[in-house]
Design a protein around this motif. Structure first.
Motif, mmCIF file in Angstrom:
data_model
loop_
_atom_site.group_PDB
_atom_site.id
_atom_site.type_symbol
_atom_site.label_atom_id
_atom_site.label_comp_id
_atom_site.label_asym_id
_atom_site.label_seq_id
_atom_site.Cartn_x
_atom_site.Cartn_y
_atom_site.Cartn_z
ATOM 1 N N HIS A 115 34.453 4.110 -17.275
ATOM 2 C CA HIS A 115 35.270 3.909 -18.395
ATOM 3 C C HIS A 115 36.470 4.261 -17.796
ATOM 4 O O HIS A 115 36.767 5.263 -17.088
ATOM 5 N N ASP A 135 38.503 1.996 -22.049
ATOM 6 C CA ASP A 135 37.883 0.667 -21.805
ATOM 7 C C ASP A 135 36.955 0.756 -20.561
ATOM 8 O O ASP A 135 36.957 1.764 -19.860
ATOM 9 N N THR A 136 36.029 -0.272 -20.362
ATOM 10 C CA THR A 136 35.051 -0.475 -19.204
ATOM 11 C C THR A 136 35.675 -1.067 -18.282
ATOM 12 O O THR A 136 35.867 -2.473 -18.544
#
Length: 247
Positions: A124, A129-130
């Motif tokens: 993360h 966001d990933t």
């Protein structure tokens, strides 16, 4: 953000980092003389979603699938139990689902089989966001790189049906990579059993929830949970377990 210099220093000689849109050539098909060689002499770790799909493909209950096809290694030296697909004792440690014609559970094959010859890691980012990072693994036995079929990591993962696998694996990572784990948290025996039950044995989990394994759950809530399909139940189980382990 790509792989750090420290990460690069620890990559095996036959791997290299790969941006998601950098082209490479690869194709796997029955016309290759190495076809199914990657299905032998390997340790295939199984994720919870792998087990969900494989036990569905075999028609077995989750408990029966674990008994017949899975080796569970539960060492005190490891934070979590590890699950591996049982290999056939044929002198080549072949996958139980491979034949000369290919994979008998191809539609439900594990994520590691789908992603090969790539490796994927995620975390993360600061924005929530990933972030995805890829490596390309070029092993001597694999002749798929000789085919001039141009791929990118992003397109290859889409083509191999990895989005759903990645979605569940990233959810499980919230447990496996929790800050308390990185700080040295050790699971108690009861917690290790909950880990196996909630993530890998969904059919038995439904029975255990009906029997009160989750305290203070109302009858209506129990019915709602046990009525969920496997994917919904696994998402519920991941979140419940994360909260239970890391209070």
């Amino acid at each position: 953000m790509g792989l750090s210099q420290a990460d690069l220093a620890h990559l095996p000689a036959n791997t290299r980092p790969l941006d998601r849109n950098t082209p490479f050539t690869f194709s796997c098909h029955s016309g290759l003389d190495c076809f199914t060689e990657c299905c032998r002499l390997l340790e295939l770790a199984l994720t919870p979603y792998d087990v969900l799909r494989l036990r569905r493909a075999t028609g077995l209950s989750s408990s029966d699938f674990l008994e017949h096809y899975v080796i569970i290694e539960d060492s005190e030296d490891e934070t979590f139990p590890r699950l591996y697909l049982t290999m056939v004792d044929d002198g080549r440690a072949s996958c139980a689902f491979v034949t000369a014609a290919g994979c008998t559970v191809y539609r439900d094959r594990p994520g590691a089989c789908r992603v090969y010859p790539l490796g994927r890691a995620s975390k993360h980012g600061a924005s929530g966001d990933t972030e995805e990072h890829y490596i390309l693994i070029q092993e001597p036995h694999c002749h798929g790189f000789l085919d001039q079929v141009t791929q990118t990591a992003e397109c290859y993962c889409l083509d191999q049906g990895l989005l759903e696998y990645n979605r569940f694996n990233d959810k499980v990572a919230s447990i496996l990579k929790h800050p308390q784990v990185r700080s040295g948290k050790i699971l108690q025996p009861e917690e290790r059993q909950l880990f196996l039950l909630f993530l890998y044995d969904l059919d038995r989990l439904r029975i255990e929830i009906s029997g009160g394994v989750i305290p203070d759950m109302t009858p209506i809530a129990v019915q709602e949970v046990i009525s969920k399909n496997d994917e919904e139940l696994l998402l519920f189980a991941i979140e419940w377990l994360r909260q239970r382990l890391f209070v």
